[in-house]
Design an enzyme around this catalytic site. Sequence first.
Site, short mmCIF file in Angstrom:
data_model
loop_
_atom_site.label_atom_id
_atom_site.label_comp_id
_atom_site.label_asym_id
_atom_site.label_seq_id
_atom_site.Cartn_x
_atom_site.Cartn_y
_atom_site.Cartn_z
N ASN A 9 -76.72 33.30 -76.62
CA ASN A 9 -77.15 32.11 -76.31
C ASN A 9 -77.17 31.68 -74.88
O ASN A 9 -76.10 31.47 -74.44
CB ASN A 9 -76.40 30.93 -77.20
CG ASN A 9 -76.92 29.58 -76.70
OD1 ASN A 9 -77.91 29.52 -76.00
ND2 ASN A 9 -76.04 28.40 -77.13
N GLU A 98 -74.29 21.11 -78.49
CA GLU A 98 -74.61 20.54 -77.17
C GLU A 98 -75.76 19.68 -77.27
O GLU A 98 -76.08 18.36 -76.91
CB GLU A 98 -74.93 21.74 -76.06
CG GLU A 98 -73.74 22.13 -75.39
CD GLU A 98 -73.78 23.64 -75.07
OE1 GLU A 98 -74.68 24.11 -74.91
OE2 GLU A 98 -72.67 24.12 -74.89
P1 PGA Z 1 -69.30 30.13 -75.48
O1 PGA Z 1 -70.64 29.22 -76.30
O2 PGA Z 1 -69.24 31.32 -76.10
O3 PGA Z 1 -69.42 30.11 -74.02
O4 PGA Z 1 -68.15 29.41 -75.92
C1 PGA Z 1 -70.70 29.51 -77.48
C2 PGA Z 1 -72.02 28.65 -77.84
O5 PGA Z 1 -72.01 27.50 -77.33
O6 PGA Z 1 -72.88 29.15 -78.72
#
Ligand code: PGA
Length: 252
Positions: A9, A98
């Site tokens: 992502n 988010e």
């Molecule tokens: P991170 O994000 O690996 O930076 O903790 C994971 C995500 O939000 O899918």
Amino acid sequence: MRTPYIGGNWKCNGTVESIKQLVQDLNQGPSTEGKVEVIVAPSSIHIGLVQSLNLRKDWKISAQNIVQEKNGGAFTGEISASMLKDLGIDSTLLGHSERRHVFGESNTVIAKKVKVSEEVGLTIIGCVGETLEERERGETNQVITSQLKDFNVTNWDKFVIAYEPVWAIGTGKTASPQQAQEAHKVLRDWLADNVNSEVAQKVRIIYGGSVNSANSDELIKQPDIDGFLVGGASLKSKDFLSIVNSGLKSVE
Ligand code: PGA
């Protein structure tokens, strides 16, 4: 045996230059064909760029989000499920923390997005996860199973569950393999009790939250962890390829 599923992502990151380099480097990694399913989710403005850069054919491009109306319309700033289909993109993340916490997406809106994705035939990577306060209050299981229920999934063949504890996202604080396994087991048991045992055995449940090349081997050894959704580390080709390699090793 479930085929591991690993997603990168990229969130709201990247320049034309950095993405060219990233795709070029990712394309050098070993083939995952028939062994591990891998997707990368660039920001929507970069999807066309990644397509034009000829991302390796054994990986797929995913969107990070869609609008809740199938064919879009008067939704400034959004992209629709039909647009993705038209571009040859066949999956999207939905319900990322988010989206839930920064943009206030409710379970109701997320369920509408699931519905239009199913209508168009997109694969959905649906995210669930508790906040630190919820974990400390002992509400983890209740929160994640009710988020799972509220997706209102009707086609489990095209649904991947991503368990992403909010306190572990982008914080460098990973859930321990035991903590993650426990939550994944709760989600799989929910599927067995509320859908059926065949779906419970088939659906991939992937872990997200500060996954990196140092913790991916241990995490994927857990019986109910079928892969990862990777944020920060997916922007670094060496790290992401090493996480993908954990998936390849797990099926050797
Ligand atoms: P991170 O994000 O690996 O930076 O903790 C994971 C995500 O939000 O899918």
